[in-house]
Design an enzyme around this catalytic site. Structure first.
Site, mmCIF file in Angstrom:
data_model
loop_
_atom_site.group_PDB
_atom_site.id
_atom_site.type_symbol
_atom_site.label_atom_id
_atom_site.label_comp_id
_atom_site.label_asym_id
_atom_site.label_seq_id
_atom_site.Cartn_x
_atom_site.Cartn_y
_atom_site.Cartn_z
ATOM 1 N N ASN A 189 8.343 21.475 -5.005
ATOM 2 C CA ASN A 189 8.261 20.488 -4.669
ATOM 3 C C ASN A 189 7.189 19.573 -5.795
ATOM 4 O O ASN A 189 6.545 18.348 -4.998
ATOM 5 C CB ASN A 189 7.449 20.706 -3.633
ATOM 6 C CG ASN A 189 5.885 21.589 -4.509
ATOM 7 O OD1 ASN A 189 5.686 21.180 -5.130
ATOM 8 N ND2 ASN A 189 4.716 21.961 -2.991
ATOM 9 N N LYS A 190 7.408 19.482 -6.682
ATOM 10 C CA LYS A 190 6.985 18.301 -7.957
ATOM 11 C C LYS A 190 7.604 17.196 -8.460
ATOM 12 O O LYS A 190 8.943 17.590 -7.489
ATOM 13 C CB LYS A 190 6.479 19.069 -9.293
ATOM 14 C CG LYS A 190 5.190 19.657 -9.146
ATOM 15 C CD LYS A 190 4.448 19.762 -7.700
ATOM 16 C CE LYS A 190 2.871 20.554 -8.095
ATOM 17 N NZ LYS A 190 3.040 21.275 -6.896
#
Length: 392
Positions: A189-190
């Site tokens: 999710n980065k």
């Protein structure tokens, strides 16, 4: 109608093929691809010593150990951060000293940091919330004045810069390219991913070498080729498979960050005209004159719960029914069971607590389209209007 994820990576055919070739190479654990990835990350951050880990959490734990932080020490951090920060402070035996965050930027309140410093304070751990850098000038002025270490929680800030708008200065102004120690996350999710993984960037090569020992069982090699254990280390070494994916991702990072800035700008364009009437609090924009410095890992808004006829959970469920993913980032750390048992209670840090109650994370990643953002905003506005206690 397509489902819009609130977060997620892009992995193209070239990256998948490179990972496949690494799998077929016969070298899967830490090896040449890890060394190559560390070198590339170092170059991206102005040549600073860089070591990769299995997670940002592991990187932070090792950073504390390298700094000699442990029993009897105090570490100051924000109550609005992911759980890993407080967990690792406690795990190494130190005491977590929370301060509040700014309601607008959601970054650590540096006025409260100064007031929280005691003779036991060893370090400050600021979180660059959503990818927006803290006030780095003031942060490091405080640290230098009081002779404190700084371990930046840059899990959300890969690609962010501080006072680095001129293109020829970006390599030295990136978060991690200056200051003390910065830790990064490469979770999916980065802004870039290694599936799972993280990194720590150091100002000192000797500390980076100590980090190597801590990340792999505390082992040091002796001149005769045998091994010794000098510290009680863990096992946090990244695989070559993950590193090879990271190399492919890093090549696209700047373009992805620029696209995220474009998506964030559209969110503001669509939501700002109605935010006040709906009671919706938008996130802080990038610092004035440094619009390219915010990497926009997340776009988080505060819901007007006091005027809504439904709860946050119900609002998120309604968004999911519209095939739109929503996240919560983050819960107030001091109100977890762990820290309540250490004496913390509601009311200590009102900004962090309000954010914790009201925040939602809207979809923002390199696979989101402009049309997706338009659909998300239209759905948010419609649901808020339909569930407004004050509607006529």
């Amino acid at each position: 109608m397509n489902y819009i994820k609130f977060a997620g990576p892009i992995i193209d055919d070239a990256m998948a093929e490179a990972v496949k070739q690494t799998l077929l190479s016969g070298w899967l654990t830490s090896g040449p691809r890890v060394a190559e990835f560390e070198a590339a990350l170092s170059a991206y951050h102005g040549g600073r010593p860089t070591r990769v880990f299995t997670s940002a959490t592991a990187a932070m734990e090792v950073a504390f150990e390298v700094c000699g932080i442990g029993a009897g020490d105090e570490v100051i951090t924000s109550a609005m951060t992911f759980f890993s920060v407080g967990n690792m402070i406690e795990k190494v035996g130190a005491k977590t000293i929370f301060v509040d965050c700014d309601l607008n930027t959601r970054n650590i309140n540096l006025n409260q940091v100064e007031r929280a410093i005691t003779p036991k304070t060893k370090a400050i751990v600021p979180t660059h919330f959503s990818g927006l850098p803290c006030d780095m000038d003031r942060l490091y002025a405080i640290a230098q004045k009081h002779k404190l270490r700084v371990i930046e929680d840059a899990a959300l800030a890969i690609g962010s810069t501080w006072k680095g708008t001129p293109e020829n200065a970006r390599h030295s102004s990136r978060i991690g390219a200056f200051g003390d120690i910065a830790t990064f996350s490469f979770h999916p999710n980065k802004n870039m991913t290694t599936i799972e993984g993280g990194a720590a960037i150091f100002a000192d090569e000797a500390e980076a070498k100590r980090a190597e020992v801590h990340r792999f069982h505390g082992i040091s090699r002796l001149p005769d080729g045998t091994r010794d254990v000098t510290v009680a280390g863990g096992k946090f070494n990244m695989s070559d498979v993950s590193a090879r994916l990271g190399l492919g991702q890093l090549a696209h990072l700047d373009a992805w960050c620029a696209y995220r800035q474009k998506l964030a700008a559209l969110y503001f364009t669509l939501l700002e005209p109605v935010a006040e009437s709906l009671g919706l609090d938008l996130p802080a924009r990038a610092h004035a004159g440094e619009e390219t410095g915010h990497s926009w890992n997340m776009f988080c808004v505060l819901l007007p719960l006091s005027r809504m006829t439904i709860s946050r959970k119900q609002f998120i469920e309604a968004m999911h029914k519209e095939n739109i993913g929503i996240g919560i980032s983050y819960e107030a750390m001091h109100l977890t069971t762990l820290f309540k048992a250490r004496g913390h209670q509601e009311g200590e840090f009102p900004n962090a607590e309000r954010i914790s109650r009201e925040i939602i994370t809207l979809p923002l990643h390199a696979d989101v389209t402009l049309a997706d953002v338009e659909r998300v905003c239209a759905t948010v506005v419609r649901l808020l209007r339909e569930n407004d206690k004050h509607k006529v």
